[in-house]
Design an enzyme around this catalytic site. Structure first.
Site, PDB file in Angstrom:
ATOM      1  N   ASP A   8      90.527  97.254  86.275  1.00 14.18           N
ATOM      2  CA  ASP A   8      91.105  96.184  85.475  1.00 14.18           C
ATOM      3  C   ASP A   8      90.406  94.828  85.703  1.00 14.18           C
ATOM      4  O   ASP A   8      90.470  94.269  86.798  1.00 14.18           O
ATOM      5  CB  ASP A   8      92.588  96.047  85.800  1.00 14.18           C
ATOM      6  CG  ASP A   8      93.316  97.403  85.775  1.00 14.18           C
ATOM      7  OD1 ASP A   8      92.653  98.447  85.945  1.00 14.18           O
ATOM      8  OD2 ASP A   8      94.543  97.407  85.602  1.00 14.18           O
ATOM      9  N   GLU A  39      92.532  95.297  80.133  1.00 14.28           N
ATOM     10  CA  GLU A  39      93.876  94.916  79.670  1.00 14.28           C
ATOM     11  C   GLU A  39      94.377  93.604  80.255  1.00 14.28           C
ATOM     12  O   GLU A  39      95.329  93.027  79.747  1.00 14.28           O
ATOM     13  CB  GLU A  39      94.878  96.045  79.957  1.00 14.28           C
ATOM     14  CG  GLU A  39      95.351  96.093  81.375  1.00 14.28           C
ATOM     15  CD  GLU A  39      96.874  96.126  81.456  1.00 14.28           C
ATOM     16  OE1 GLU A  39      97.526  96.246  80.415  1.00 14.28           O
ATOM     17  OE2 GLU A  39      97.377  96.008  82.565  1.00 14.28           O
ATOM     18  N   HIS A  68      99.662  95.781  79.013  1.00 15.75           N
ATOM     19  CA  HIS A  68      99.503  94.438  78.454  1.00 15.75           C
ATOM     20  C   HIS A  68      98.588  94.429  77.228  1.00 15.75           C
ATOM     21  O   HIS A  68      98.084  93.376  76.844  1.00 15.75           O
ATOM     22  CB  HIS A  68      98.940  93.492  79.508  1.00 15.75           C
ATOM     23  CG  HIS A  68      99.880  93.201  80.626  1.00 15.75           C
ATOM     24  ND1 HIS A  68     101.149  92.713  80.411  1.00 15.75           N
ATOM     25  CD2 HIS A  68      99.761  93.349  81.966  1.00 15.75           C
ATOM     26  CE1 HIS A  68     101.765  92.553  81.578  1.00 15.75           C
ATOM     27  NE2 HIS A  68     100.953  92.951  82.538  1.00 15.75           N
ATOM     28  N   HIS A 149      96.895 104.743  82.857  1.00 18.08           N
ATOM     29  CA  HIS A 149      97.335 103.413  83.281  1.00 18.08           C
ATOM     30  C   HIS A 149      98.778 103.523  83.765  1.00 18.08           C
ATOM     31  O   HIS A 149      99.713 103.571  82.965  1.00 18.08           O
ATOM     32  CB  HIS A 149      97.213 102.456  82.096  1.00 18.08           C
ATOM     33  CG  HIS A 149      97.249 101.017  82.505  1.00 18.08           C
ATOM     34  ND1 HIS A 149      96.163 100.365  83.030  1.00 18.08           N
ATOM     35  CD2 HIS A 149      98.253 100.117  82.499  1.00 18.08           C
ATOM     36  CE1 HIS A 149      96.485  99.120  83.302  1.00 18.08           C
ATOM     37  NE2 HIS A 149      97.758  98.935  83.002  1.00 18.08           N
ATOM     38  N   HIS A 176      95.746  97.556  90.475  1.00 17.76           N
ATOM     39  CA  HIS A 176      94.741  96.588  90.952  1.00 17.76           C
ATOM     40  C   HIS A 176      94.363  96.806  92.417  1.00 17.76           C
ATOM     41  O   HIS A 176      93.560  96.060  92.964  1.00 17.76           O
ATOM     42  CB  HIS A 176      95.205  95.126  90.758  1.00 17.76           C
ATOM     43  CG  HIS A 176      95.378  94.741  89.326  1.00 17.76           C
ATOM     44  ND1 HIS A 176      95.519  93.427  88.912  1.00 17.76           N
ATOM     45  CD2 HIS A 176      95.440  95.487  88.197  1.00 17.76           C
ATOM     46  CE1 HIS A 176      95.664  93.391  87.594  1.00 17.76           C
ATOM     47  NE2 HIS A 176      95.625  94.633  87.154  1.00 17.76           N
TER      48      HIS A 176
HETATM   49 FE   LIG Z   1      98.665  97.146  83.690  1.00 17.75          FE
END
Ligand SMILES: [Fe+2]
Length: 259
Positions: A8, A39, A68, A149, A176
């Site tokens: 990400d 995203e 997102h 995701h 993340h």
């Molecule tokens: Fe996310």
């Protein structure tokens, strides 16, 4: 064939790091094909068509999204102009854009699929498994990669067990935080989460001082951190004769300024 997958991209810091370093990363890791999760690329939430263009121009072949995906609402009307931008299948609005795409590389048809996990994910429309079953019936490709995701490692592992005979890689995104569980079984590469490309000295890419203030009840804005970036991803090695994965290597390039 080697496929580079970067996790990400968070806000301007992550974007600049990826755009400036992608050519060098591709050269050093001998990447033939590159997938980037974008995203969080626009100020930590969502993406714009200009940022998509920037990532493609920098060397991405496919840009994936997540919960997102539509945080910057303008992207909803621009998806037609972003042919290699995919959004999660099991998420509202369902009829906007595409959830998988096929690109050719070295004579192979590579499909990339974007799926949302159901655990701790308000935006998910039901479980990921039925929608993945349906997508697999529609896809005609040599190599299939999934950007899953999702939040929960158990859900991601279960997805991998369910589909690893039919796809060549299940790559987790969203948390993340890179996990150290990469492996290949039966020709399918897996990692629970590839991690992020964004400010390393931060809370998941967000400004830590602001989040401490928030935890004390103070009103805050959504402020991305601006400390030097970490680059996280994986390189998946595909056997050209079987189209199955034979290796997965983690990338985590931390900024030199780390104490
Ligand atoms: Fe996310």
């Amino acid at each position: 064939m080697k496929i580079l997958f970067l996790g990400d991209v968070v806000a301007k810091t992550g974007r600049i790091a990826v755009v400036n370093r992608l050519a060098d990363l591709k050269r050093r890791y001998e990447a033939d094909f590159t997938v980037i999760n974008g995203e969080n690329a626009a100020h930590g939430k969502g993406i714009t068509s200009a940022i998509y263009d920037e990532l493609i121009a920098a060397g991405a072949d496919v840009v994936t999204l997540g919960n997102h995906a539509f945080s910057k609402s303008a992207i909803t009307d621009r998806l037609k102009q972003c042919p290699y931008l995919i959004r999660p299948a099991n998420m509202e609005p369902e009829n906007v854009g595409r959830s998988w795409v096929i690109r050719e590389c070295q004579g192979k048809r590579i499909a990339v699929v974007n799926i949302l996990g159901g655990v701790f994910m308000d935006q998910a429309l039901g479980e990921s498994y039925p929608v993945m079953d349906r997508i697999l019936q529609e896809i005609d490709a040599d190599i299939i990669l999934v950007d899953l995701h999702a939040e929960a490692t158990g859900e991601k592992e279960l997805f991998w067990f369910r589909f690893r005979d039919r796809v060549s890689a299940v790559i987790g995104t969203h948390t993340h935080v890179q996990t150290a569980d990469e492996r290949v079984v039966n020709g399918c590469a897996y990692i629970s989460d590839v991690g992020m490309c964004g400010s390393f000295d931060s809370v998941l890419g967000r400004d830590s001082d602001e989040l401490i203030a928030r935890s004390l009840g103070e009103p805050t804005r959504y402020t991305p951190a601006e400390t030097p970036a970490v680059i996280c991803g994986v390189v998946i090695e595909i056997d050209d004769s079987t189209n199955r994965a034979v290796g997965i290597t983690r990338i985590q390039e931390r900024p030199e300024t780390e104490a």
